[in-house]
Design a protein around this motif. Structure first.
Motif, PDB file in Angstrom:
ATOM      1  N   SER A 167     -31.970  28.529 -36.039  1.00 47.90           N
ATOM      2  CA  SER A 167     -32.110  29.940 -36.395  1.00 47.90           C
ATOM      3  C   SER A 167     -30.744  30.601 -36.378  1.00 47.90           C
ATOM      4  CB  SER A 167     -33.045  30.664 -35.423  1.00 47.90           C
ATOM      5  OG  SER A 167     -33.151  32.027 -35.781  1.00 47.90           O
ATOM      6  N   GLY A 168     -30.490  31.332 -37.429  1.00 48.61           N
ATOM      7  CA  GLY A 168     -29.173  31.888 -37.674  1.00 48.61           C
ATOM      8  C   GLY A 168     -28.550  31.292 -38.913  1.00 48.61           C
ATOM      9  N   PHE A 169     -29.121  30.147 -39.355  1.00 52.76           N
ATOM     10  CA  PHE A 169     -28.679  29.536 -40.601  1.00 52.76           C
ATOM     11  C   PHE A 169     -29.851  28.860 -41.325  1.00 52.76           C
ATOM     12  CE2 PHE A 169     -25.882  26.569 -43.144  1.00 52.76           C
ATOM     13  CZ  PHE A 169     -25.252  27.574 -43.861  1.00 52.76           C
ATOM     14  N   LEU A 170     -31.057  29.301 -41.027  1.00 54.66           N
ATOM     15  CA  LEU A 170     -32.229  28.751 -41.695  1.00 54.66           C
ATOM     16  C   LEU A 170     -32.312  29.267 -43.129  1.00 54.66           C
ATOM     17  CD1 LEU A 170     -34.904  29.198 -38.880  1.00 54.66           C
ATOM     18  CD2 LEU A 170     -33.743  27.071 -39.550  1.00 54.66           C
ATOM     19  N   PRO A 171     -32.878  28.488 -44.031  1.00 58.61           N
ATOM     20  CA  PRO A 171     -32.970  28.917 -45.436  1.00 58.61           C
ATOM     21  C   PRO A 171     -33.638  30.276 -45.611  1.00 58.61           C
ATOM     22  CG  PRO A 171     -33.525  26.598 -45.258  1.00 58.61           C
ATOM     23  CD  PRO A 171     -33.386  27.105 -43.853  1.00 58.61           C
ATOM     24  N   GLU A 172     -34.714  30.532 -44.852  1.00 61.78           N
ATOM     25  CA  GLU A 172     -35.417  31.799 -45.032  1.00 61.78           C
ATOM     26  C   GLU A 172     -34.596  32.990 -44.531  1.00 61.78           C
ATOM     27  OE1 GLU A 172     -37.644  29.756 -41.494  1.00 61.78           O
ATOM     28  OE2 GLU A 172     -36.376  29.174 -43.209  1.00 61.78           O
ATOM     29  N   GLU A 173     -33.777  32.761 -43.501  1.00 62.42           N
ATOM     30  CA  GLU A 173     -32.910  33.828 -43.012  1.00 62.42           C
ATOM     31  C   GLU A 173     -31.799  34.128 -44.014  1.00 62.42           C
ATOM     32  OE1 GLU A 173     -33.057  33.081 -38.206  1.00 62.42           O
ATOM     33  OE2 GLU A 173     -32.009  31.611 -39.451  1.00 62.42           O
ATOM     34  N   ARG A 174     -31.200  33.085 -44.529  1.00 60.44           N
ATOM     35  CA  ARG A 174     -30.133  33.245 -45.517  1.00 60.44           C
ATOM     36  C   ARG A 174     -30.673  33.854 -46.808  1.00 60.44           C
ATOM     37  NH1 ARG A 174     -27.899  27.398 -46.051  1.00 60.44           N
ATOM     38  NH2 ARG A 174     -26.392  28.438 -47.420  1.00 60.44           N
ATOM     39  N   ALA A 175     -31.922  33.520 -47.146  1.00 56.64           N
ATOM     40  CA  ALA A 175     -32.534  34.074 -48.363  1.00 56.64           C
ATOM     41  C   ALA A 175     -32.700  35.581 -48.259  1.00 56.64           C
ATOM     42  CB  ALA A 175     -33.876  33.404 -48.627  1.00 56.64           C
ATOM     43  N   TRP A 176     -32.892  36.092 -47.033  1.00 55.60           N
ATOM     44  CA  TRP A 176     -32.998  37.547 -46.897  1.00 55.60           C
ATOM     45  C   TRP A 176     -31.683  38.221 -47.271  1.00 55.60           C
ATOM     46  CZ3 TRP A 176     -30.337  41.096 -43.838  1.00 55.60           C
ATOM     47  CH2 TRP A 176     -30.806  42.403 -43.965  1.00 55.60           C
ATOM     48  N   ILE A 177     -30.560  37.634 -46.876  1.00 54.82           N
ATOM     49  CA  ILE A 177     -29.275  38.211 -47.272  1.00 54.82           C
ATOM     50  C   ILE A 177     -29.114  38.133 -48.786  1.00 54.82           C
ATOM     51  CG2 ILE A 177     -26.771  38.115 -46.992  1.00 54.82           C
ATOM     52  CD1 ILE A 177     -27.145  37.066 -44.201  1.00 54.82           C
ATOM     53  N   ASP A 178     -29.593  37.057 -49.393  1.00 56.83           N
ATOM     54  CA  ASP A 178     -29.607  36.980 -50.866  1.00 56.83           C
ATOM     55  C   ASP A 178     -30.384  38.157 -51.454  1.00 56.83           C
ATOM     56  OD1 ASP A 178     -28.162  34.594 -50.899  1.00 56.83           O
ATOM     57  OD2 ASP A 178     -29.971  33.347 -50.956  1.00 56.83           O
ATOM     58  N   ARG A 179     -31.534  38.466 -50.873  1.00 54.29           N
ATOM     59  CA  ARG A 179     -32.348  39.575 -51.380  1.00 54.29           C
ATOM     60  C   ARG A 179     -31.643  40.915 -51.183  1.00 54.29           C
ATOM     61  NH1 ARG A 179     -36.427  36.441 -49.012  1.00 54.29           N
ATOM     62  NH2 ARG A 179     -36.610  37.802 -47.191  1.00 54.29           N
ATOM     63  N   LEU A 180     -30.945  41.043 -50.071  1.00 54.36           N
ATOM     64  CA  LEU A 180     -30.179  42.261 -49.818  1.00 54.36           C
ATOM     65  C   LEU A 180     -29.102  42.442 -50.898  1.00 54.36           C
ATOM     66  CD1 LEU A 180     -29.591  44.604 -47.766  1.00 54.36           C
ATOM     67  CD2 LEU A 180     -28.011  43.020 -46.627  1.00 54.36           C
ATOM     68  N   VAL A 181     -28.411  41.366 -51.222  1.00 55.82           N
ATOM     69  CA  VAL A 181     -27.386  41.410 -52.269  1.00 55.82           C
ATOM     70  C   VAL A 181     -28.023  41.690 -53.628  1.00 55.82           C
ATOM     71  CG1 VAL A 181     -25.645  40.042 -53.483  1.00 55.82           C
ATOM     72  CG2 VAL A 181     -25.785  39.946 -50.976  1.00 55.82           C
ATOM     73  N   ASP A 182     -29.133  41.032 -53.906  1.00 51.35           N
ATOM     74  CA  ASP A 182     -29.831  41.251 -55.183  1.00 51.35           C
ATOM     75  C   ASP A 182     -30.317  42.693 -55.323  1.00 51.35           C
ATOM     76  OD1 ASP A 182     -29.421  38.614 -55.865  1.00 51.35           O
ATOM     77  OD2 ASP A 182     -31.428  37.946 -55.294  1.00 51.35           O
ATOM     78  N   ALA A 183     -30.554  43.337 -54.183  1.00 56.83           N
ATOM     79  CA  ALA A 183     -31.012  44.730 -54.202  1.00 56.83           C
ATOM     80  C   ALA A 183     -29.864  45.715 -54.428  1.00 56.83           C
ATOM     81  CB  ALA A 183     -31.729  45.067 -52.904  1.00 56.83           C
ATOM     82  N   GLY A 184     -28.641  45.201 -54.558  1.00 50.61           N
ATOM     83  CA  GLY A 184     -27.506  46.049 -54.886  1.00 50.61           C
ATOM     84  C   GLY A 184     -26.531  46.300 -53.760  1.00 50.61           C
ATOM     85  N   PHE A 185     -26.663  45.557 -52.643  1.00 52.98           N
ATOM     86  CA  PHE A 185     -25.748  45.725 -51.521  1.00 52.98           C
ATOM     87  C   PHE A 185     -24.667  44.654 -51.549  1.00 52.98           C
ATOM     88  CE2 PHE A 185     -29.372  48.161 -50.201  1.00 52.98           C
ATOM     89  CZ  PHE A 185     -28.819  49.221 -49.496  1.00 52.98           C
TER      90      PHE A 185
END
Length: 254
Positions: free
Chosen positions: A169-187
């Motif tokens: 935890s801290g580098f799991l695919p689902e955790e990293r995917a949330w940061i992807d979603r944050l970036v995709d949302a314009g951040f």
């Protein structure tokens, strides 16, 4: 404007060591956001509660000695809140959202998911609601800055040993995917506007003296919405500041 974010791993400890005062004196930030303060305000000295020249805002956990965030601002904020739109997350003292003249500042100590499957799910739920809350504010015409200890390294560039930690935890695919979603949302991850390579970290394990070998993780971030990107002058890691297992991160806006 200079904003500094720092997981202090105990505000009383860094104050005793003198590191907190050094930040105020040497960096003179317009806003200082602290995470993992591990204290209720009534456990702090007057100097810690009200640093000279700053307005102070706190969010603390119901459980003493656990979690907690604090924001110190040279200028009084318009308003502040200590939860997202769903009240279930406020009792751990992880959220402090302050309203400044031209942006909302989310000072967040994101949960750690290592303890159990239940805590990992709590972390993922927290992530989801945080993103929804921030996106709603942007859609309403506000600028948003999210800072703090995200407790996840985004890419393999953001930790020294990605293969060894692929199932941690801290580098799991689902955790990293949330940061992807944050970036995709314009951040935008502000640091990556200036540094595209690896080897830059904000947390190191103290027991193994990993900081001396720079075997670390970059888990402390500034994310800004698209309208603020052109105002970013710099985004840096203050790796020469000690006192915690994290170093401060700094964002400067024009």
């Amino acid at each position: 404007m200079k904003i500094i974010s720092w997981n202090v791993n105990g505000i009383r400890a860094v104050a005793r060591k003198g590191n907190l005062q050094e930040i105020f004196e040497n960096e003179r930030p317009d806003v200082l956001c602290l995470q993992e303060t591990k204290a209720h305000p009534d456990q702090l000295t007057a100097g810690m509660r009200h640093p000279e020249g700053y307005f102070s805002y706190f969010s603390w956990a119901e459980k003493r000695g656990y979690s907690g965030v604090a924001t110190f601002s040279l200028h009084e904020v318009t308003s502040f809140r200590t939860d997202f739109s769903e009240s279930r997350f406020g009792n751990e003292g992880r959220i402090l959202i302050t309203e400044h003249p031209d942006f909302l500042l989310y000072n967040i100590y994101f949960p750690n998911g290592k303890a159990s499957k239940e805590r990992l799910q709590y972390k993922m739920d927290f992530y989801q609601i945080c993103l929804a809350d921030a996106v709603a504010q942007v859609e309403n015409g506000r600028n948003v800055i999210i800072c703090g200890d995200v407790n996840t390294a985004h890419t393999e560039l953001d930790l020294a040993r990605p293969k060894e930690n692929a199932k941690v935890s801290g580098f799991l695919p689902e955790e990293r995917a949330w940061i992807d979603r944050l970036v995709d949302a314009g951040f935008t991850d502000a640091f990556r506007l200036f540094e595209s390579d690896g080897g830059h970290y904000s947390w190191w394990d103290l027991k193994s003296r990993a900081r001396e070998r720079n075997v670390g993780w970059r888990i402390d971030y500034f994310f800004v919405n698209e309208a603020l990107v052109d105002r970013i002058e710099s985004a840096t890691l203050l790796t020469d500041v000690y006192g915690s297992d994290h170093c401060p991160v700094c964002l400067e806006l024009l």
